[in-house]
Write an enzyme that holds these catalytic residues in place. Structure first.
Site, PDB file in Angstrom:
ATOM      1  N   VAL A  18       0.838  -1.206   0.000  1.00  0.00           N
ATOM      2  CA  VAL A  18       0.000   0.000   0.000  1.00  0.00           C
ATOM      3  C   VAL A  18       0.875   1.259   0.000  1.00  0.00           C
ATOM      4  CG1 VAL A  18      -1.717   1.314   1.317  1.00  0.00           C
ATOM      5  CG2 VAL A  18      -1.952  -1.161   1.095  1.00  0.00           C
ATOM      6  N   ASP A  39      10.461   2.171   6.944  1.00  0.00           N
ATOM      7  CA  ASP A  39       9.979   0.806   7.188  1.00  0.00           C
ATOM      8  C   ASP A  39      10.934   0.131   8.159  1.00  0.00           C
ATOM      9  OD1 ASP A  39       7.941  -1.162   5.327  1.00  0.00           O
ATOM     10  OD2 ASP A  39       9.374  -2.160   6.640  1.00  0.00           O
ATOM     11  N   TYR A  69      12.257   7.504  11.344  1.00  0.00           N
ATOM     12  CA  TYR A  69      11.190   8.269  12.000  1.00  0.00           C
ATOM     13  C   TYR A  69      11.549   9.743  12.206  1.00  0.00           C
ATOM     14  CZ  TYR A  69       8.116   4.286  12.719  1.00  0.00           C
ATOM     15  OH  TYR A  69       7.252   3.238  12.502  1.00  0.00           O
ATOM     16  N   GLY A  83       1.823  -2.315   9.080  1.00  0.00           N
ATOM     17  CA  GLY A  83       0.964  -3.271   9.774  1.00  0.00           C
ATOM     18  C   GLY A  83       0.439  -4.361   8.890  1.00  0.00           C
ATOM     19  N   ARG A  92     -11.715  -9.713  13.185  1.00  0.00           N
ATOM     20  CA  ARG A  92     -11.365  -8.289  13.169  1.00  0.00           C
ATOM     21  C   ARG A  92     -10.697  -7.891  14.479  1.00  0.00           C
ATOM     22  NH1 ARG A  92     -16.311  -4.701  11.499  1.00  0.00           N
ATOM     23  NH2 ARG A  92     -17.419  -6.387  12.527  1.00  0.00           N
ATOM     24  N   VAL A 122      -4.009   4.578   7.574  1.00  0.00           N
ATOM     25  CA  VAL A 122      -4.455   3.642   6.532  1.00  0.00           C
ATOM     26  C   VAL A 122      -4.555   2.207   7.055  1.00  0.00           C
ATOM     27  CG1 VAL A 122      -4.037   2.917   4.135  1.00  0.00           C
ATOM     28  CG2 VAL A 122      -3.117   5.093   4.918  1.00  0.00           C
ATOM     29  N   ASP A 152     -14.182   2.879  -0.494  1.00  0.00           N
ATOM     30  CA  ASP A 152     -15.474   2.194  -0.655  1.00  0.00           C
ATOM     31  C   ASP A 152     -16.437   3.064  -1.476  1.00  0.00           C
ATOM     32  OD1 ASP A 152     -15.202   0.202   2.119  1.00  0.00           O
ATOM     33  OD2 ASP A 152     -14.069   2.058   1.989  1.00  0.00           O
ATOM     34  N   ALA A 154     -15.523   5.218  -3.731  1.00  0.00           N
ATOM     35  CA  ALA A 154     -15.059   5.156  -5.129  1.00  0.00           C
ATOM     36  C   ALA A 154     -15.566   3.865  -5.789  1.00  0.00           C
ATOM     37  CB  ALA A 154     -13.534   5.217  -5.177  1.00  0.00           C
ATOM     38  N   ARG A 155     -15.504   2.773  -5.025  1.00  0.00           N
ATOM     39  CA  ARG A 155     -15.984   1.487  -5.575  1.00  0.00           C
ATOM     40  C   ARG A 155     -17.474   1.583  -5.908  1.00  0.00           C
ATOM     41  NH1 ARG A 155     -12.736  -1.968  -0.965  1.00  0.00           N
ATOM     42  NH2 ARG A 155     -10.842  -2.346  -2.181  1.00  0.00           N
ATOM     43  N   ARG A 157     -19.198   4.309  -6.620  1.00  0.00           N
ATOM     44  CA  ARG A 157     -19.401   5.207  -7.772  1.00  0.00           C
ATOM     45  C   ARG A 157     -19.018   4.504  -9.074  1.00  0.00           C
ATOM     46  NH1 ARG A 157     -16.218  10.428  -6.622  1.00  0.00           N
ATOM     47  NH2 ARG A 157     -17.358  11.246  -8.404  1.00  0.00           N
ATOM     48  N   HIS A 179     -15.114   1.482   7.799  1.00  0.00           N
ATOM     49  CA  HIS A 179     -14.483   0.915   6.596  1.00  0.00           C
ATOM     50  C   HIS A 179     -14.417  -0.588   6.878  1.00  0.00           C
ATOM     51  CE1 HIS A 179     -11.702  -0.057   3.415  1.00  0.00           C
ATOM     52  NE2 HIS A 179     -10.793  -0.453   4.275  1.00  0.00           N
ATOM     53  N   THR A 234      -4.881  -5.637  -1.582  1.00  0.00           N
ATOM     54  CA  THR A 234      -5.394  -4.532  -2.406  1.00  0.00           C
ATOM     55  C   THR A 234      -4.357  -3.424  -2.322  1.00  0.00           C
ATOM     56  OG1 THR A 234      -6.574  -3.474  -0.589  1.00  0.00           O
ATOM     57  CG2 THR A 234      -7.818  -5.077  -1.853  1.00  0.00           C
TER      58      THR A 234
HETATM   59  P1  NAD Z   1       2.547  -5.058   3.663  1.00  0.00           P
HETATM   60  O1  NAD Z   1       2.799  -6.228   4.531  1.00  0.00           O
HETATM   61  O2  NAD Z   1       2.878  -5.153   2.221  1.00  0.00           O
HETATM   62  O3  NAD Z   1       3.313  -3.783   4.260  1.00  0.00           O
HETATM   63  C1  NAD Z   1       3.352  -3.475   5.609  1.00  0.00           C
HETATM   64  C2  NAD Z   1       4.731  -2.887   5.875  1.00  0.00           C
HETATM   65  O4  NAD Z   1       4.780  -2.366   7.214  1.00  0.00           O
HETATM   66  C3  NAD Z   1       5.882  -3.910   5.752  1.00  0.00           C
HETATM   67  O5  NAD Z   1       6.818  -3.450   4.788  1.00  0.00           O
HETATM   68  C4  NAD Z   1       6.470  -3.943   7.154  1.00  0.00           C
HETATM   69  O6  NAD Z   1       7.873  -4.167   7.146  1.00  0.00           O
HETATM   70  C5  NAD Z   1       6.108  -2.544   7.650  1.00  0.00           C
HETATM   71  N1  NAD Z   1       6.208  -2.394   9.110  1.00  0.00           N
HETATM   72  C6  NAD Z   1       5.843  -3.266  10.063  1.00  0.00           C
HETATM   73  N2  NAD Z   1       6.116  -2.730  11.277  1.00  0.00           N
HETATM   74  C7  NAD Z   1       6.627  -1.504  11.073  1.00  0.00           C
HETATM   75  C8  NAD Z   1       7.093  -0.458  11.916  1.00  0.00           C
HETATM   76  N3  NAD Z   1       7.080  -0.577  13.257  1.00  0.00           N
HETATM   77  N4  NAD Z   1       7.566   0.695  11.363  1.00  0.00           N
HETATM   78  C9  NAD Z   1       7.616   0.828  10.029  1.00  0.00           C
HETATM   79  N5  NAD Z   1       7.179  -0.140   9.169  1.00  0.00           N
HETATM   80  C10 NAD Z   1       6.693  -1.277   9.691  1.00  0.00           C
HETATM   81  O7  NAD Z   1       0.992  -4.686   3.857  1.00  0.00           O
HETATM   82  P2  NAD Z   1       0.115  -3.746   2.893  1.00  0.00           P
HETATM   83  O8  NAD Z   1      -0.577  -4.600   1.895  1.00  0.00           O
HETATM   84  O9  NAD Z   1       0.922  -2.598   2.479  1.00  0.00           O
HETATM   85  O10 NAD Z   1      -1.015  -3.266   3.935  1.00  0.00           O
HETATM   86  C11 NAD Z   1      -0.673  -2.404   5.015  1.00  0.00           C
HETATM   87  C12 NAD Z   1      -1.901  -2.080   5.862  1.00  0.00           C
HETATM   88  O11 NAD Z   1      -2.832  -1.318   5.072  1.00  0.00           O
HETATM   89  C13 NAD Z   1      -2.693  -3.312   6.347  1.00  0.00           C
HETATM   90  O12 NAD Z   1      -3.160  -3.081   7.674  1.00  0.00           O
HETATM   91  C14 NAD Z   1      -3.864  -3.379   5.388  1.00  0.00           C
HETATM   92  O13 NAD Z   1      -4.987  -4.053   5.921  1.00  0.00           O
HETATM   93  C15 NAD Z   1      -4.130  -1.884   5.229  1.00  0.00           C
HETATM   94  N6  NAD Z   1      -4.973  -1.502   4.083  1.00  0.00           N
HETATM   95  C16 NAD Z   1      -5.871  -0.535   4.322  1.00  0.00           C
HETATM   96  C17 NAD Z   1      -6.712  -0.136   3.313  1.00  0.00           C
HETATM   97  C18 NAD Z   1      -7.725   0.949   3.592  1.00  0.00           C
HETATM   98  O14 NAD Z   1      -8.616   1.197   2.774  1.00  0.00           O
HETATM   99  N7  NAD Z   1      -7.629   1.614   4.718  1.00  0.00           N
HETATM  100  C19 NAD Z   1      -6.615  -0.723   2.040  1.00  0.00           C
HETATM  101  C20 NAD Z   1      -5.649  -1.699   1.830  1.00  0.00           C
HETATM  102  C21 NAD Z   1      -4.830  -2.104   2.875  1.00  0.00           C
END
Ligand code: NAD
Length: 317
Positions: A18, A39, A69, A83, A92, A122, A152, A154-155, A157, A179, A234
């Site tokens: 993401v 990261d 940071y 995360g 959940r 996010v 959601d 956007a999806r 629409r 969400h 996603t």
């Molecule tokens: P991913 O596993 O590809 O990436 C997560 C990254 O976080 C990894 O690179 C990991 O090394 C890093 N990370 C872990 N701990 C960390 C820390 N303390 N400091 C810095 N980096 C750290 O996952 P992703 O597919 O990118 O998804 C990330 C999050 O976004 C998930 O919680 C997913 O559910 C969420 N998400 C939200 C939406 C939304 O609409 N809000 C949509 C898609 C995904």
């Protein structure tokens, strides 16, 4: 490094799928002058930053690099995508517990350097994580924004545009609430060209088919799960949703977006972060729009709030 654009710096915490898809989209749109990927896997952040920056000869100058940071200190916007995503069979609440532990660390590291920037959340479960960020920091409630149901909406629409055979940019409808599974479509206000769907359909020689609209909502609600079942994650449409939110901030657009915001007595809902349409600009959330919901929508919205509050309570926040 040549600086351009508005001089805006964005730090992205989490250079996973993401975070990096968002960075790519941000780069192409030339919205900011500096993008820093942070990261816990430093190699990953460095590799992604290298890969992105080698495309810069085709784009406008942007400083893209891996950082840490401390880069939050002079960032205008910090975007948290670190995360886990929900694994199959994981509840959940289990995901919330896992990412809550992570968020304690992430938010404390961000606040060590900055509590004045805009914090765009996010990580899922999104509304719980947005509330967590607020509760674990001294950020003003107008500066903590969850990506919420911008995706959601956007999806919805897009699918309505396909069904009605009209450009999705001319379809206006909102998904509000969580969400997630308890999100709520606001059918009573959905419109095309300012005409509510009930009147618009007959104008196009179509019946107002409630069943078809219900099916569309189910597709919207389950879109994330369906995409993850097929490709494991996603990333593209969330990347674009985040870019739109950042665009509204950077360009001070006052766009109305269904972001997750801290609610106080919104249709009887209090002390929770949930998505409702809000005006977003350079200061963050400028104004929350009070939607005239019908009775059923209001009830569903309150249930959605209860579902999110229950998780907040289980986490002790
Ligand atoms: P991913 O596993 O590809 O990436 C997560 C990254 O976080 C990894 O690179 C990991 O090394 C890093 N990370 C872990 N701990 C960390 C820390 N303390 N400091 C810095 N980096 C750290 O996952 P992703 O597919 O990118 O998804 C990330 C999050 O976004 C998930 O919680 C997913 O559910 C969420 N998400 C939200 C939406 C939304 O609409 N809000 C949509 C898609 C995904």
């Amino acid at each position: 490094m040549i600086k351009k654009n508005s001089g805006t710096k964005v730090a992205i915490i989490g250079a996973g799928f993401v975070g990096t898809t968002f960075a790519y989209s941000l780069l192409i749109r030339s919205l900011v002058s500096e993008i820093v990927l942070v990261d816990s896997d430093k190699d990953r952040a460095e590799g992604e930053a290298m890969d992105l920056s080698y495309g810069l000869p085709f784009l406008e100058p942007v400083d893209v690099r891996a950082g840490d940071y401390s880069d939050c200190e002079d960032s205008d916007i910090v975007v948290v995508t670190a995360g886990s995503a929900r694994k199959s069979g994981q509840s959940r609440l289990e995901l919330a517990k896992e990412n809550f532990t992570l968020m304690r660390e992430v938010i404390s590291k961000i606040t060590e350097y900055n509590e004045k920037c805009i914090l765009l959340m996010v990580t899922n479960p999104l509304d719980v994580m947005t509330y967590t960020a607020l509760k674990l920091s001294d950020f003003s409630k107008t500066k903590v924004i969850g990506s919420g149901t911008v995706l959601d909406t956007a999806r919805l629409r897009f699918l309505l545009g396909e069904y009605l055979q009209v450009d999705s940019r001319n379809v206006h409808s909102y998904i509000i609430g969580e969400h997630g599974d308890s999100e709520v479509p606001v059918w009573s206000l959905a419109n095309v060209a300012g005409i509510r769907l009930k009147e618009y359909c007959p104008l196009c020689s179509m019946p107002y088919d409630k069943g078809a609209f219900d099916d569309i909502f189910v597709k919207v609600r389950d879109a994330g799960k369906e995409i993850i079942r097929r490709k494991g994650r996603t990333n593209y449409s969330i990347g674009l949703s985040l870019t739109k939110i950042v665009e509204s901030i950077v360009r001070n657009e006052n766009s109305i977006l269904t972001v997750s915001c801290y609610l106080e007595n919104y249709h009887g809902v209090d002390d929770v972060c949930l998505s409702v349409p809000a005006i977003v600009n350079r200061d963050g959330i400028k104004k929350i729009i009070d939607l005239p919901l019908d009775e059923k929508e209001e009830e569903a919205f309150r249930k959605s709030a209860d579902a999110v509050k229950e998780i907040n309570k289980s986490l002790g926040i």
